[in-house]
Design an enzyme around this catalytic site. Structure first.
Site, PDB file in Angstrom:
ATOM      1  N   PHE A 191       4.648   8.469  10.158  1.00  0.00           N
ATOM      2  CA  PHE A 191       3.593   9.149   9.337  1.00  0.00           C
ATOM      3  C   PHE A 191       4.439  10.371   8.384  1.00  0.00           C
ATOM      4  CE2 PHE A 191      -0.879   8.872  11.557  1.00  0.00           C
ATOM      5  CZ  PHE A 191      -0.693   7.647  11.086  1.00  0.00           C
ATOM      6  N   SER A 192       3.650  10.884   7.896  1.00  0.00           N
ATOM      7  CA  SER A 192       4.030  11.804   6.762  1.00  0.00           C
ATOM      8  C   SER A 192       5.229  13.075   7.310  1.00  0.00           C
ATOM      9  CB  SER A 192       3.169  12.580   6.029  1.00  0.00           C
ATOM     10  OG  SER A 192       2.542  11.445   5.239  1.00  0.00           O
ATOM     11  N   GLN A 236       4.349   7.022   2.252  1.00  0.00           N
ATOM     12  CA  GLN A 236       3.603   6.194   3.249  1.00  0.00           C
ATOM     13  C   GLN A 236       3.617   4.661   2.832  1.00  0.00           C
ATOM     14  OE1 GLN A 236       2.202   7.522   6.795  1.00  0.00           O
ATOM     15  NE2 GLN A 236       4.224   8.247   6.048  1.00  0.00           N
ATOM     16  N   TRP A 266       0.836  -0.990   0.130  1.00  0.00           N
ATOM     17  CA  TRP A 266      -0.045   0.088  -0.136  1.00  0.00           C
ATOM     18  C   TRP A 266       0.942   1.300   0.082  1.00  0.00           C
ATOM     19  CZ3 TRP A 266      -5.340   0.897   1.117  1.00  0.00           C
ATOM     20  CH2 TRP A 266      -5.665   2.444   1.520  1.00  0.00           C
ATOM     21  N   ARG A 271       0.672  17.009  13.124  1.00  0.00           N
ATOM     22  CA  ARG A 271       1.386  16.081  12.149  1.00  0.00           C
ATOM     23  C   ARG A 271       1.971  16.913  10.884  1.00  0.00           C
ATOM     24  NH1 ARG A 271      -3.556  13.552  12.345  1.00  0.00           N
ATOM     25  NH2 ARG A 271      -4.879  13.725  10.459  1.00  0.00           N
ATOM     26  N   ASP A 272       2.800  15.917   9.978  1.00  0.00           N
ATOM     27  CA  ASP A 272       3.046  16.011   8.624  1.00  0.00           C
ATOM     28  C   ASP A 272       3.943  17.532   8.713  1.00  0.00           C
ATOM     29  OD1 ASP A 272       1.436  14.191   8.302  1.00  0.00           O
ATOM     30  OD2 ASP A 272      -0.377  15.500   7.468  1.00  0.00           O
ATOM     31  N   TRP A 286      -8.696   8.396   0.195  1.00  0.00           N
ATOM     32  CA  TRP A 286      -8.850   7.428   1.156  1.00  0.00           C
ATOM     33  C   TRP A 286     -10.221   6.769   1.012  1.00  0.00           C
ATOM     34  CZ3 TRP A 286      -5.318   5.873   4.337  1.00  0.00           C
ATOM     35  CH2 TRP A 286      -3.926   6.547   4.470  1.00  0.00           C
ATOM     36  N   ASP A 296       0.685   8.999   1.002  1.00  0.00           N
ATOM     37  CA  ASP A 296       1.351  10.235   0.795  1.00  0.00           C
ATOM     38  C   ASP A 296       2.955  10.175   0.281  1.00  0.00           C
ATOM     39  OD1 ASP A 296      -0.822  10.591   2.299  1.00  0.00           O
ATOM     40  OD2 ASP A 296       0.012  11.742   3.860  1.00  0.00           O
ATOM     41  N   GLU A 335      -4.183  18.382   6.679  1.00  0.00           N
ATOM     42  CA  GLU A 335      -3.353  17.461   6.565  1.00  0.00           C
ATOM     43  C   GLU A 335      -2.145  17.843   5.635  1.00  0.00           C
ATOM     44  OE1 GLU A 335      -4.653  13.207   7.684  1.00  0.00           O
ATOM     45  OE2 GLU A 335      -5.262  13.885   5.905  1.00  0.00           O
TER      46      GLU A 335
END
Ligand code: FRU
Length: 480
Positions: free
Chosen positions: A99-100, A55, A36, A161-162, A305, A39, A221
């Protein structure tokens, strides 16, 4: 004797090609070797090669799982080489997902900033996110730093995040996505926070670049922030915007606000509304870099998503858009153009000239670049036809209504936006791959990026009753 690591790596690559069915696997877009992908992360130029992390769930193509960072590199943004997994979720601060995040290159080192996600299923909030630094000194092996996490975001949990990092003068900057509780409206709203650092490891809160007033969702995001043609662009992927007319039809959006920014006060002053960047079904979590040629290059996850596309059955999910160069026009609109390197993929010219209504051009191996020029005062209908009508795409321009449409059929198949050619001809560039289509109208002021899953031979059919003044179809070579 091969060293064990090399042997395992060869085995993994073999497994990748052996497991992935080819029918929808992209010919020239980056997709995971198996498993899978979501990002784009850590987009950078290191030792004269582009690096793109992403990701990655190596264990399944059906679910995102616990994120790892997959890794590939390329000299020309199309011929990608898969590299070993760069980061595993193996620390207390990222065991719920690497995560990103993003990268900067300095002193021949790759600094990778990302969000460590920790799940606490039995507590409130049920996850926590902190910012983390990892360094690579060879562009392959990555070492997570002992001082991690470098930003402990206790007061900003659970969605913090990110990180996207850049340097200006002697200072490092980081923009982060966050959601906060707004007491006035008693709701959760998205925003972008700015941090600064003098040494890449100690970070201080600097400002709130911008925040939702309720109309721009509950979480922002993958924020990005950069100077472009004299202005500043805040690019992000808000969650929670309601559909409105032709706009915001996807589960989540990606768009931008243009404004001015003062590096002395760290204040961003918007001069435009939020504008959706792409009108197709599958465009999310963008990341940009300024490359050595001073191009601001954007790449997005060409998926969305909760889609459950059929490719997952074939052993992979997700792919990236083709890289695009950004510019800002005089109306503060972002313009996207395919990077010029795409020309190096061109094979035979399959067709070039005037095409009568009803004409059919058969593509080779589902991979083509199509240039169209037609009258701005006529309707245009181009069908990208598959052996199964429900897996075809209709591209159309409606002259009366000043409307362009991409219809990939099926439930929720239509995406459209208002647009009229801004020169004396209608120009369209279309890029077809084994399970995607990208459209660039005019100068690149309107784009559509969507997945579709053609079966059998793919053909371009000139629909409607008008001839097309000029159409050129190039085969695109397989690069992956
Ligand atoms: C965006 C996103 C990011 C997060 C990552 C997790 O698609 O939700 O906010 O870091 O994906 O895979």
């Amino acid at each position: 004797m091969l060293p064990t690591k090399v042997f395992i790596f060869i085995l993994i690559c073999y497994r990748a090609t052996a497991d992935v069915n080819d029918r929808y696997y992209p010919r020239y877009h980056l997709a995971p070797p198996y498993g899978w992908m979501n990002d784009p992360n850590g987009f950078s130029e290191y030792r004269n090669e582009y690096h793109l992390f992403y990701q990655f769930n190596p264990n399944s193509s059906l679910v995102p799982g616990i994120a790892h960072w997959g890794h590939a590199k390329s000299k020309d943004l199309f011929r990608w080489e898969h590299l070993p997994i760069a980061m595993y979720p193996d620390q207390w601060y990222d065991k719920g997902g690497v995560f990103s995040g993003s990268a900067i290159v300095e002193n021949d080192k790759l600094y990778l900033y990302y969000t460590g996600n920790v799940n606490n299923p039995d507590q409130y909030p049920d996850h926590q996110q902190h910012q983390v630094l990892a360094i690579s000194t060879n562009g392959i092996n990555v070492t997570k730093q002992v001082i991690n996490p470098i930003i402990n975001g206790t007061e900003y949990q659970p969605d913090f995040r990110d990180p996207k990092v850049w340097k200006y003068g002697k200072t490092y900057y980081m923009v982060l996505g966050n959601s906060f509780h707004d007491n006035d409206t008693n709701s959760t709203l998205g925003r972008a926070l700015l941090y600064t650092s003098k040494d890449k490891t100690q970070w201080n809160f600097a400002s709130i670049l911008d925040e939702s007033d309720g109309s721009l969702g509950y979480m922002w995001e993958c924020p990005d922030f950069f100077e472009l043609d004299g202005r500043f662009v805040l690019l992000f992927s808000p969650q929670g915007i309601q559909p409105s007319g032709y706009k915001y039809r996807n589960l989540y959006q990606t768009g931008y606000i243009v404004g001015n920014f003062d590096y002395k006060t760290n204040m961003f002053t918007p001069i435009t509304e939020f504008v959706e960047l792409d009108h197709g079904h599958d465009f999310y979590a963008t990341q940009t870099i300024l490359d050595k040629a001073k191009r601001r290059i954007l790449i997005a996850w060409m998926d969305m998503w909760d889609q459950n596309y059929v490719e997952a059955e074939d052993g992979f999910t997700g792919q990236m858009t083709m890289p695009r160069v950004l510019s800002l026009d005089k109306n503060n609109r972002l313009i996207q153009r395919p990077v010029k390197e795409i020309a190096s993929l061109r094979g035979r010219t399959r067709f070039s000239g005037r095409a009568r209504a009803g004409a059919v051009i058969r593509l080779r191996d589902k991979a083509a670049e199509i240039h169209i020029k037609s009258s701005p005062n006529n309707d245009l209908d181009i069908l990208i036809e598959s052996s199964n009508a429900s897996n075809s795409v209709l591209i159309s321009y409606n002259y009366q209504r000043g409307l362009v449409t991409l219809n990939r059929g099926g439930k929720d198949g239509v995406r459209r936006t208002k647009w009229r050619p801004e020169s004396d001809k209608l120009h369209l560039k279309a890029y077809i791959d084994a399970s995607s289509i990208e459209l660039f109208f005019g100068n690149g002021e309107v784009t559509f990026s969507s997945r579709f899953f053609p079966t059998g031979a793919v053909k371009v059919r000139i629909g409607g009753s008008n001839d097309v003044e000029s159409i050129t179809v190039f085969d695109l070579q397989r690069t992956i």
